[in-house]
Scaffold this motif. Structure first.
Motif, PDB file in Angstrom:
ATOM      1  N   SER A   1       0.829  -1.215   0.000  1.00 21.61           N
ATOM      2  CA  SER A   1       0.000   0.000   0.000  1.00 21.61           C
ATOM      3  C   SER A   1       0.858   1.257   0.000  1.00 21.61           C
ATOM      4  O   SER A   1       0.544   2.241  -0.691  1.00 21.61           O
ATOM      5  CB  SER A   1      -0.911   0.028   1.224  1.00 21.61           C
ATOM      6  OG  SER A   1      -1.840  -1.005   1.146  1.00 21.61           O
TER       7      SER A   1
ATOM      8  N   VAL B   1       2.181   1.807  -3.492  1.00 18.67           N
ATOM      9  CA  VAL B   1       1.134   2.325  -4.381  1.00 18.67           C
ATOM     10  C   VAL B   1       0.878   3.805  -4.091  1.00 18.67           C
ATOM     11  O   VAL B   1       0.773   4.614  -5.015  1.00 18.67           O
ATOM     12  CB  VAL B   1      -0.165   1.493  -4.248  1.00 18.67           C
ATOM     13  CG1 VAL B   1      -1.324   2.148  -4.992  1.00 18.67           C
ATOM     14  CG2 VAL B   1       0.063   0.070  -4.754  1.00 18.67           C
ATOM     15  N   GLN B   2       0.805   4.188  -2.827  1.00 16.94           N
ATOM     16  CA  GLN B   2       0.536   5.580  -2.478  1.00 16.94           C
ATOM     17  C   GLN B   2       1.674   6.504  -2.913  1.00 16.94           C
ATOM     18  O   GLN B   2       1.446   7.578  -3.478  1.00 16.94           O
ATOM     19  CB  GLN B   2       0.285   5.738  -0.976  1.00 16.94           C
ATOM     20  CG  GLN B   2      -0.087   7.152  -0.564  1.00 16.94           C
ATOM     21  CD  GLN B   2      -1.273   7.703  -1.332  1.00 16.94           C
ATOM     22  OE1 GLN B   2      -2.349   7.118  -1.323  1.00 16.94           O
ATOM     23  NE2 GLN B   2      -1.085   8.827  -2.023  1.00 16.94           N
TER      24      GLN B   2
ATOM     25  N   ALA C   1       1.579   6.823  -6.633  1.00 16.20           N
ATOM     26  CA  ALA C   1       0.498   7.728  -7.045  1.00 16.20           C
ATOM     27  C   ALA C   1       0.943   9.176  -6.917  1.00 16.20           C
ATOM     28  O   ALA C   1       0.724   9.989  -7.824  1.00 16.20           O
ATOM     29  CB  ALA C   1      -0.757   7.467  -6.208  1.00 16.20           C
ATOM     30  N   ASP C   2       1.593   9.505  -5.813  1.00 22.61           N
ATOM     31  CA  ASP C   2       2.082  10.870  -5.609  1.00 22.61           C
ATOM     32  C   ASP C   2       3.094  11.266  -6.690  1.00 22.61           C
ATOM     33  O   ASP C   2       3.022  12.369  -7.251  1.00 22.61           O
ATOM     34  CB  ASP C   2       2.714  11.025  -4.226  1.00 22.61           C
ATOM     35  CG  ASP C   2       1.698  10.914  -3.099  1.00 22.61           C
ATOM     36  OD1 ASP C   2       0.479  10.993  -3.358  1.00 22.61           O
ATOM     37  OD2 ASP C   2       2.131  10.740  -1.939  1.00 22.61           O
TER      38      ASP C   2
ATOM     39  N   ASN D   1       1.429  11.536 -10.192  1.00 25.47           N
ATOM     40  CA  ASN D   1       0.634  12.757 -10.291  1.00 25.47           C
ATOM     41  C   ASN D   1       1.516  13.996 -10.397  1.00 25.47           C
ATOM     42  O   ASN D   1       1.114  14.997 -10.976  1.00 25.47           O
ATOM     43  CB  ASN D   1      -0.335  12.865  -9.116  1.00 25.47           C
ATOM     44  CG  ASN D   1      -1.513  11.932  -9.294  1.00 25.47           C
ATOM     45  OD1 ASN D   1      -1.951  11.675 -10.408  1.00 25.47           O
ATOM     46  ND2 ASN D   1      -2.028  11.418  -8.199  1.00 25.47           N
TER      47      ASN D   1
ATOM     48  N   TYR E   1       3.544   9.378 -15.739  1.00 27.50           N
ATOM     49  CA  TYR E   1       4.041   7.993 -15.717  1.00 27.50           C
ATOM     50  C   TYR E   1       5.469   7.924 -16.250  1.00 27.50           C
ATOM     51  O   TYR E   1       6.342   7.326 -15.644  1.00 27.50           O
ATOM     52  CB  TYR E   1       3.109   7.104 -16.555  1.00 27.50           C
ATOM     53  CG  TYR E   1       3.606   5.691 -16.711  1.00 27.50           C
ATOM     54  CD1 TYR E   1       3.449   4.766 -15.683  1.00 27.50           C
ATOM     55  CD2 TYR E   1       4.234   5.281 -17.881  1.00 27.50           C
ATOM     56  CE1 TYR E   1       3.909   3.460 -15.818  1.00 27.50           C
ATOM     57  CE2 TYR E   1       4.693   3.985 -18.030  1.00 27.50           C
ATOM     58  CZ  TYR E   1       4.529   3.079 -16.990  1.00 27.50           C
ATOM     59  OH  TYR E   1       4.986   1.798 -17.133  1.00 27.50           O
TER      60      TYR E   1
ATOM     61  N   ALA F   1       1.548   1.210 -11.817  1.00 26.31           N
ATOM     62  CA  ALA F   1       0.555   2.158 -12.334  1.00 26.31           C
ATOM     63  C   ALA F   1      -0.831   1.522 -12.340  1.00 26.31           C
ATOM     64  O   ALA F   1      -1.828   2.168 -11.988  1.00 26.31           O
ATOM     65  CB  ALA F   1       0.938   2.617 -13.743  1.00 26.31           C
TER      66      ALA F   1
ATOM     67  N   VAL G   1      -2.221   1.622  -8.898  1.00 25.52           N
ATOM     68  CA  VAL G   1      -2.703   2.968  -8.564  1.00 25.52           C
ATOM     69  C   VAL G   1      -4.117   3.153  -9.118  1.00 25.52           C
ATOM     70  O   VAL G   1      -5.023   3.589  -8.409  1.00 25.52           O
ATOM     71  CB  VAL G   1      -1.744   4.054  -9.117  1.00 25.52           C
ATOM     72  CG1 VAL G   1      -2.371   5.440  -9.026  1.00 25.52           C
ATOM     73  CG2 VAL G   1      -0.413   4.012  -8.372  1.00 25.52           C
TER      74      VAL G   1
ATOM     75  N   THR H   1      -6.780   1.070  -7.290  1.00 28.72           N
ATOM     76  CA  THR H   1      -7.200   1.662  -6.019  1.00 28.72           C
ATOM     77  C   THR H   1      -8.338   2.646  -6.244  1.00 28.72           C
ATOM     78  O   THR H   1      -9.347   2.634  -5.526  1.00 28.72           O
ATOM     79  CB  THR H   1      -6.005   2.366  -5.338  1.00 28.72           C
ATOM     80  OG1 THR H   1      -4.971   1.408  -5.111  1.00 28.72           O
ATOM     81  CG2 THR H   1      -6.406   3.005  -4.025  1.00 28.72           C
TER      82      THR H   1
ATOM     83  N   LEU I   1      -6.294  11.811  -9.674  1.00 30.81           N
ATOM     84  CA  LEU I   1      -5.441  11.416 -10.790  1.00 30.81           C
ATOM     85  C   LEU I   1      -5.117  12.642 -11.639  1.00 30.81           C
ATOM     86  O   LEU I   1      -6.007  13.228 -12.256  1.00 30.81           O
ATOM     87  CB  LEU I   1      -6.138  10.356 -11.644  1.00 30.81           C
ATOM     88  CG  LEU I   1      -6.461   9.041 -10.937  1.00 30.81           C
ATOM     89  CD1 LEU I   1      -7.323   8.161 -11.820  1.00 30.81           C
ATOM     90  CD2 LEU I   1      -5.184   8.325 -10.533  1.00 30.81           C
TER      91      LEU I   1
END
Length: 195
Positions: free
Chosen positions: A7, A10-11, A14-15, A18, A22, A52, A55, A58, A95
């Motif tokens: 987790s 993934v978090q 994601a940060d 964003n 990618y 990705a 992400v 989720t 996103l």
């Protein structure tokens, strides 16, 4: 495997996605920000594309839960529709368009998965429209056709490339589409021109 580590990966991904998109993120950079080796990342994911996908998974899981929860509530169907839309919007804004644009361009299989999910989740529209029409809240329309038109509009217009072309965000695009449909469907609206 430790689910809390997965987790965290993934978090943090994601940060980074964003912030940089990618393509702008490397696994070395992600590992460094997490304080772990790339080898440890590979224990949890086969590569950047799989991260990705996690992400997006989720976000998609959260949206699916919102739709399911709201569809089980009672109340005015158009109010339910609006609550679902607002919940979806709260997830979509997580996103960044740069990340979504990169997914669309460089990982077409993942973009296809995202579009298929979007289509699947939007089936709730037809059910709500049927209920709204039966209760007299919207005009007498073909709910399946209206849903198809809405879905096609969303699929064609709520995309990073189209939003960028018109200088708006995907959220603005979605809100505009939503507003056009909701105001146009309501039974209490008059189509008479003002004289």
């Amino acid at each position: 495997m430790d689910e809390s580590i997965r987790s965290r990966i993934v978090q943090e991904a994601a940060d980074l996605f964003n912030a940089k998109g990618y393509r702008g993120v490397t696994l070395s950079e992600l590992a460094s920000r997490l304080g772990m080796s790339k080898k440890t990342l590979y224990l949890y994911f086969s590569g950047k594309e799989e991260i990705a996908e996690a992400v997006l998974d989720t976000i998609m899981k959260a949206i699916a839960n919102y739709v399911k929860t709201h569809m089980q509530t009672s109340g005015h169907p158009l109010d339910v529709f609006e609550r679902v839309f607002m919940s979806i919007k709260s997830e979509i804004v997580k996103l960044h368009p740069l990340f979504l644009n990169d997914i669309q361009k460089y990982i077409p299989g993942l973009w296809t998965k995202l579009e298929a999910f979007r289509s699947e989740q939007l089936t709730f529209i037809e059910r709500l429209l049927q209920r709204a029409m039966q209760e007299g809240h919207i005009r007498n329309v073909n709910p399946r056709l209206v849903t198809a038109i809405m879905l096609e509009s969303i699929q064609r217009m709520a995309r990073p490339d189209v939003a960028a072309k018109y200088g708006v965000t995907m959220v603005e695009m979605g809100e505009t589409l939503f507003g056009l449909y909701m105001h146009g469907l309501r039974a209490d609206q008059s189509n008479k021109r003002s004289e």
